[in-house]
Enzyme design. Sequence first.
Site, PDB file in Angstrom:
ATOM      1  N   ASP A 560       9.938  10.808   6.299  1.00 42.93           N
ATOM      2  CA  ASP A 560       8.513  10.809   5.996  1.00 42.93           C
ATOM      3  C   ASP A 560       7.613  10.517   7.200  1.00 42.93           C
ATOM      4  OD1 ASP A 560       9.820  11.089   3.622  1.00 42.93           O
ATOM      5  OD2 ASP A 560       8.537   9.754   2.479  1.00 42.93           O
ATOM      6  N   GLU A 794      13.851  -0.291  -3.282  1.00 42.49           N
ATOM      7  CA  GLU A 794      13.796   0.897  -2.434  1.00 42.49           C
ATOM      8  C   GLU A 794      13.965   0.538  -0.962  1.00 42.49           C
ATOM      9  OE1 GLU A 794      10.704   4.666  -1.733  1.00 42.49           O
ATOM     10  OE2 GLU A 794       9.975   2.764  -2.547  1.00 42.49           O
TER      11      GLU A 794
END
Length: 824
Positions: A560, A794
């Site tokens: 990302d 996460e």
Amino acid sequence: MRERRRHGGGDVRCGPPPRKKVPKSPRWSRAVVATAVSGAVALFALGFTFYVKWSLETSVLTFHPSPLIYPPNSSSPAVTPQLFWGSYRPQVYFGMKTRSPRSVVTGLMWITQSQFPALRHTCEQSDGLARYGWLLHDGVNFGIQEIRDKGYTLTTEFVKRPGGLHGGDWSWRFRVTPQASAPAGQLVSLLFYVATDGQGTLQPHLDQKGRLSHVTGTSEELGKFTMRFPKPEGGGGHVSYNHLSTACPGLHVLTDVVQRSLRDSFVHPVSVGDSAGRRQYLGLDTYRPPPSPPGAASHPSNSQLVIHQVTFQVPFQVEVLFESDSFLQRPGPLSGNALSELLQSHRGRMEERFRSIFKLETKGFTPEQVAFAQAALSNMLGGMGHFYGSSLVQSQHNAEPVPYPAAPLFTAVPSRSFFPRGFLWDEGFHLLLIARWDASLAWQSLGHWLDLMNADGWIPREQILGQEARSKVPDEFVVQRNENANPPTLFLALRQLLSKETISPEELAFLRRAFPRLNTWYTWFNVTQAGSLPNTFRWRGRDKDPLRFLNPKTLTSGLDDYPRASHPSDDERHVDLFCWMALASKVMADISEILGEDGTRYSESRRTMTDNVLLDRLHWSETLSAYSDYGNHTQSAVLEWEKPQPLPGQDPRGLPPPRLIRRVKKPPKLQFVGSFGYVSLFPFLLQILSPDSPRLGRLLDQLHDADKVWTPYGLRSLSKSSPLYMKHNTEHDGPYWRGPIWINMNYLAVRALHGYAHLEGPYRERAASLYRELRENLLTNLYREYKDTGFLWEQYNDKTGQGQGTFPFTGWSSLIVLIMAEEY
């Protein structure tokens, strides 16, 4: 000499007869012919143009021409009865369905009948549950889950019993028990539902008191079935019943239908201590659809929904039974003691198998730590879903997004609450753990993903299949573009699946079916993601807005917002993609050898890309003392507020609000990108570096530097010395891969250290020492956070070790099980 003949009075020379005189064509007819020919040519050219345009537009939608690895009937009860039913709806707290395109779905909702009642159904982080997740789930036969709501704990259990022609029976059990600090007299409603998805029928049946006792139904793949609701136990002796049978606009609005059907006009007897009374509660009444917008066409609902609501005072227990009508020799209802015994039998088998595979007790782990590992594995397995539908895709030749051909997908999901769908690069990591537990499940998922490939070799990287999945995704992320790749982590899974000594005939047959697709996928990467120089690679799909992003993101890389070249260009080369392709070349060469295919192409590529001289020439930065991306880059870019100034005489109140935009204070130039982090480590993470390479020694030194990526909790994603460490990318786009600790990359790091510690070389002891320390840091932090919060996360904060981001994240964070077991 030709003979002369005498004809009459003179000589006649022998030869061809004289030509007849042909009249000349008029000019207008030649013009007609020319016009017709030119018209035909124009029509052909126009037709060819349309054909080329049509061919380009439809190429993105054309599936790979080789036979499917798993044909449509492979998920049917006739072929895989043991996998037909399952908890394949990870997006809800509890639900089951079949592996069918339009399955009958079943599930649970519940309501705490408090001052502010809340309906629970789909997994939502905003629900504020203290904990939820599977404690045990073997991926096939049974599952036990614990959900801690406010004041009580809900335990859900299911178990399957094979038999008949349609996947057999299953039963559920739900126990609701008060927590120590809970007030007395809590009132809770459980709502059990069964719904069709556009096909099939449901018929509710009431007993003499008007209570819903069972539902009978039919569907294409289930045949006839019955869902029974035995009378519950407990609840202070009082149970209130409600039910609803209605048409439903679609599975994606089940929650809305129930919410619009609840009324607070019902009362329930309650007793607290010696006092008794009556309490109002929300109960199912009549579904009242929302009003249609003016002029909107009405669309008939083609799905049916039947819901059974039971309301009790805590504590209580209730069961639900599903029985297939084709199960003709049923030994009795799967209820009560029979249900308990079958659950206990499967539980014992799973615990024994877990011990034999992972051997955690022999490594000194406590029973509580073993239970943590079992829960991590169980949540990975319980997070496997079966989806069916069409992705929305677009190529440069399509003016608008178009639906991809409908197809099934059997896959694990990263997060039941936030990412309840399939992600290509996540699944390669998921399968590392799944394959160690049950290789057949891993092969099935792998085959489903490869069957989604189009003729060019592209696989949509995010699978948003069906209305339920689509309802959970923001519009900006729905469309998948065919120039965009994702890390080919399925090769990680293949490498592990092929690492054992022998390959079974079934696995060999799989490889033969998969080989044409793997070859096309490999070729697609080499063509579409190639860099400007030989043997270089560049991720396509980077953000192109020059003002919005401090550093344009590269979502396609999976990392990302990890810092890349500040100004995307064709001159970029990305070291992580280079390493992924080196891994792909090695695995393809191994598969070719197993199948007896000509693997010269892959072997040559493997030799080239594992040549550390080439790697150093393309990606080693002496300034950074590490491997690096290369591109048009400047470190002198910042985000600054731009405040619009009014023109003379303009009302300043009409100006747009200030915005945060990128300012470039020093022009970019072609150079290595000066950021140390996960990307810099890729030649080490994927073990492309030779064990005697001096570069390996320098990377290990930097790896253990607390000012760079080392922390007491794991390796952070970006060095503290990087200019973009923990920097926002936009006003609202906080740092993601710019400092936090990610378990998938840490797993690769632990695996690489373990590998180098077992290879001859000058850094062997150093790698072994770092391995022990990093492994211990990860184990300690993840277990502590799980105990404190109830979840795997996460990512983890690099300063405190606290879990952050999405929760529960039982995708690649579950790789902690393999780290505990030292299974690499």
